[in-house]
Scaffold this motif. Structure first.
Motif, mmCIF file in Angstrom:
data_model
loop_
_atom_site.group_PDB
_atom_site.id
_atom_site.type_symbol
_atom_site.label_atom_id
_atom_site.label_comp_id
_atom_site.label_asym_id
_atom_site.label_seq_id
_atom_site.Cartn_x
_atom_site.Cartn_y
_atom_site.Cartn_z
ATOM 1 N N GLU A 106 -4.041 -44.825 35.527
ATOM 2 C CA GLU A 106 -3.615 -45.595 34.762
ATOM 3 C C GLU A 106 -2.356 -45.529 33.992
ATOM 4 O OE1 GLU A 106 -6.342 -47.736 30.995
ATOM 5 O OE2 GLU A 106 -7.170 -46.489 32.585
ATOM 6 N N VAL A 107 -1.873 -44.358 33.784
ATOM 7 C CA VAL A 107 -0.479 -44.082 33.237
ATOM 8 C C VAL A 107 0.510 -44.621 34.393
ATOM 9 C CG1 VAL A 107 1.261 -42.630 32.763
ATOM 10 C CG2 VAL A 107 -1.068 -42.205 31.770
ATOM 11 N N ALA A 108 0.329 -44.310 35.670
ATOM 12 C CA ALA A 108 1.161 -44.939 36.504
ATOM 13 C C ALA A 108 1.316 -46.656 36.423
ATOM 14 C CB ALA A 108 0.865 -44.250 37.942
ATOM 15 N N ASP A 109 -0.053 -47.146 36.357
ATOM 16 C CA ASP A 109 -0.048 -48.580 36.249
ATOM 17 C C ASP A 109 0.753 -49.099 35.209
ATOM 18 O OD1 ASP A 109 -1.601 -50.447 37.933
ATOM 19 O OD2 ASP A 109 -2.165 -51.261 35.859
ATOM 20 N N ARG A 110 1.015 -48.123 34.234
ATOM 21 C CA ARG A 110 2.031 -48.619 32.857
ATOM 22 C C ARG A 110 3.155 -48.620 33.272
ATOM 23 N NH1 ARG A 110 -0.849 -46.620 27.560
ATOM 24 N NH2 ARG A 110 -2.826 -47.362 27.665
ATOM 25 N N LEU A 128 -6.454 -51.676 35.140
ATOM 26 C CA LEU A 128 -5.585 -51.535 36.247
ATOM 27 C C LEU A 128 -5.019 -52.851 36.956
ATOM 28 C CD1 LEU A 128 -7.179 -48.699 38.251
ATOM 29 C CD2 LEU A 128 -5.304 -48.211 36.793
ATOM 30 N N SER A 129 -3.715 -53.117 36.694
ATOM 31 C CA SER A 129 -3.189 -54.280 37.436
ATOM 32 C C SER A 129 -2.992 -54.088 38.953
ATOM 33 C CB SER A 129 -1.685 -54.468 36.741
ATOM 34 O OG SER A 129 -0.727 -53.552 37.080
ATOM 35 N N GLY A 130 -2.999 -52.821 39.371
ATOM 36 C CA GLY A 130 -2.672 -52.521 40.820
ATOM 37 C C GLY A 130 -1.425 -52.053 40.985
ATOM 38 N N ALA A 131 -0.516 -51.886 39.895
ATOM 39 C CA ALA A 131 1.169 -51.702 40.020
ATOM 40 C C ALA A 131 1.085 -50.294 40.355
ATOM 41 C CB ALA A 131 1.687 -51.952 38.605
ATOM 42 N N TRP A 132 -0.003 -49.457 40.052
ATOM 43 C CA TRP A 132 0.301 -48.009 40.216
ATOM 44 C C TRP A 132 0.200 -47.770 41.912
ATOM 45 C CZ3 TRP A 132 -3.697 -45.486 43.205
ATOM 46 C CH2 TRP A 132 -4.488 -46.093 43.594
ATOM 47 N N LYS A 133 -0.296 -48.664 42.571
ATOM 48 C CA LYS A 133 -0.300 -48.514 44.047
ATOM 49 C C LYS A 133 1.067 -48.478 44.439
ATOM 50 C CE LYS A 133 -4.927 -50.731 44.648
ATOM 51 N NZ LYS A 133 -5.576 -51.781 45.393
ATOM 52 N N SER A 134 2.178 -48.986 43.948
ATOM 53 C CA SER A 134 3.491 -48.899 44.484
ATOM 54 C C SER A 134 4.121 -47.611 44.383
ATOM 55 C CB SER A 134 4.316 -50.131 43.976
ATOM 56 O OG SER A 134 4.469 -49.731 42.450
ATOM 57 N N ASP A 137 -10.047 -51.394 39.047
ATOM 58 C CA ASP A 137 -10.194 -52.163 37.669
ATOM 59 C C ASP A 137 -11.557 -52.533 37.186
ATOM 60 O OD1 ASP A 137 -8.659 -53.354 35.453
ATOM 61 O OD2 ASP A 137 -9.489 -55.322 36.438
ATOM 62 N N GLY A 138 -11.766 -52.329 36.106
ATOM 63 C CA GLY A 138 -13.070 -52.553 35.705
ATOM 64 C C GLY A 138 -14.194 -51.502 35.953
ATOM 65 N N GLU A 139 -13.905 -50.272 36.459
ATOM 66 C CA GLU A 139 -14.895 -49.302 36.848
ATOM 67 C C GLU A 139 -14.648 -48.150 35.850
ATOM 68 O OE1 GLU A 139 -15.883 -49.569 41.582
ATOM 69 O OE2 GLU A 139 -14.298 -48.131 40.769
ATOM 70 N N SER A 140 -15.769 -47.333 35.565
ATOM 71 C CA SER A 140 -15.713 -46.219 34.818
ATOM 72 C C SER A 140 -16.000 -44.722 35.806
ATOM 73 C CB SER A 140 -16.848 -46.318 33.729
ATOM 74 O OG SER A 140 -17.979 -46.150 34.097
ATOM 75 N N SER A 176 -9.951 -34.062 39.375
ATOM 76 C CA SER A 176 -11.126 -34.610 38.902
ATOM 77 C C SER A 176 -11.058 -35.731 37.924
ATOM 78 C CB SER A 176 -12.239 -33.293 38.141
ATOM 79 O OG SER A 176 -13.555 -33.812 38.111
ATOM 80 N N TYR A 177 -11.669 -35.781 36.852
ATOM 81 C CA TYR A 177 -11.370 -36.773 35.796
ATOM 82 C C TYR A 177 -10.080 -37.107 35.556
ATOM 83 C CZ TYR A 177 -10.821 -38.803 30.999
ATOM 84 O OH TYR A 177 -10.188 -39.424 29.920
ATOM 85 N N GLY A 178 -9.119 -36.007 35.640
ATOM 86 C CA GLY A 178 -7.620 -36.473 35.220
ATOM 87 C C GLY A 178 -7.121 -37.466 36.317
ATOM 88 N N GLY A 179 -7.661 -37.512 37.462
ATOM 89 C CA GLY A 179 -7.191 -38.569 38.516
ATOM 90 C C GLY A 179 -7.283 -40.056 37.946
ATOM 91 N N GLN A 180 -8.285 -40.401 37.236
ATOM 92 C CA GLN A 180 -8.104 -41.857 36.612
ATOM 93 C C GLN A 180 -7.090 -41.992 35.369
ATOM 94 O OE1 GLN A 180 -12.453 -41.230 35.294
ATOM 95 N NE2 GLN A 180 -11.793 -42.669 33.719
#
Length: 223
Positions: A87-91, A160-166, A109-112, A79-83
């Motif tokens: 974001e941690v993976a993006d870092r 999000l930069s999008g780096a998490w997608k890798s 990026d930019g959504e809540s 649920s909420y834990g997904g966002q």
């Protein structure tokens, strides 16, 4: 041995994952059940404000510690834990071997959470925050251990930069038997036909552990 970091959804603590963690540990893995800031029994949101960044910083520090030896971890978010896990993976995507989403939020990026959740959920958020304006009261049918959830975490925009997608392995389990309809319809549609994702639909409620950990174990068994 794989290290699984288990992040619950709103109102819930690490206790929600205890049945799953027990089975993972029986199989020789390490399971870290996370209780996010503001959701411990004695936390007081009036004295310790909590937003999305608070939770991301908390999980990021834990992942940094767990990966100090060089081995990546699997992040599991409900649920909420997904966002939070995205974001941690993006870092630091190299620290993460897989992202597992259990009927969870996947934001751009930019959504809540407020932006992508259902209208019914938005109404509940506003109805349940009135006691102090800080925490959303748990839904009446939740476990007694559920705590008021910091409202700011659901309003703050993700970055999000999008780096998490890798991250090489990304899996999504969508719950299709929730009264009132799916809890994450926007997220489901975003990944349903995306070739970078393994997508499953489960005949269960949003509480995917309601009938025990077996379905989730199946999703994690080869990691």
């Amino acid at each position: 041995m794989t290290t699984f970091v288990l992040v619950p959804g709103a109102w819930h603590g690490g206790w929600w994952y205890e049945p799953l963690a027990a089975e993972l540990e029986k199989a020789g893995h390490q399971a870290e059940c996370v209780t996010l800031a503001g959701l411990w029994p004695d936390d007081d949101l009036a004295h310790r404000p909590v937003n999305l960044t608070t939770h991301v910083d908390q999980l990021d520090a834990l992942v940094e510690d767990l990966t100090a030896g060089g081995d990546p971890v699997v992040l599991v978010g409900h649920s909420y834990g997904g966002q939070v896990i995205n974001e941690v993976a993006d870092r630091g995507q190299a620290r993460i071997s897989a992202l597992i989403h259990l009927d969870s939020d996947i934001l751009l990026d930019g959504e809540s959470c407020w932006d992508v959740t259902t209208e019914e959920n938005r109404r509940y958020f506003l109805d349940s925050v009135g006691a102090d304006g800080l925490g959303l009261a748990p839904m009446p049918f939740f476990d007694d251990r559920a705590r008021p959830h910091p409202f700011a975490t659901l309003l703050q925009k993700t970055r999000l930069s999008g780096a998490w997608k890798s991250v090489p392995i990304k899996r999504y389990a969508a719950a299709t038997d929730t009264p009132g309809g799916p809890q994450a319809p926007v997220s489901m549609e975003r990944v349903r036909h995306d070739p970078d994702w393994h997508y499953e639909e489960w005949p269960t409620t949003h509480n995917v552990l309601r009938d025990g950990p077996d379905r989730v174990l199946g999703l994690l068994s080869d990691l």
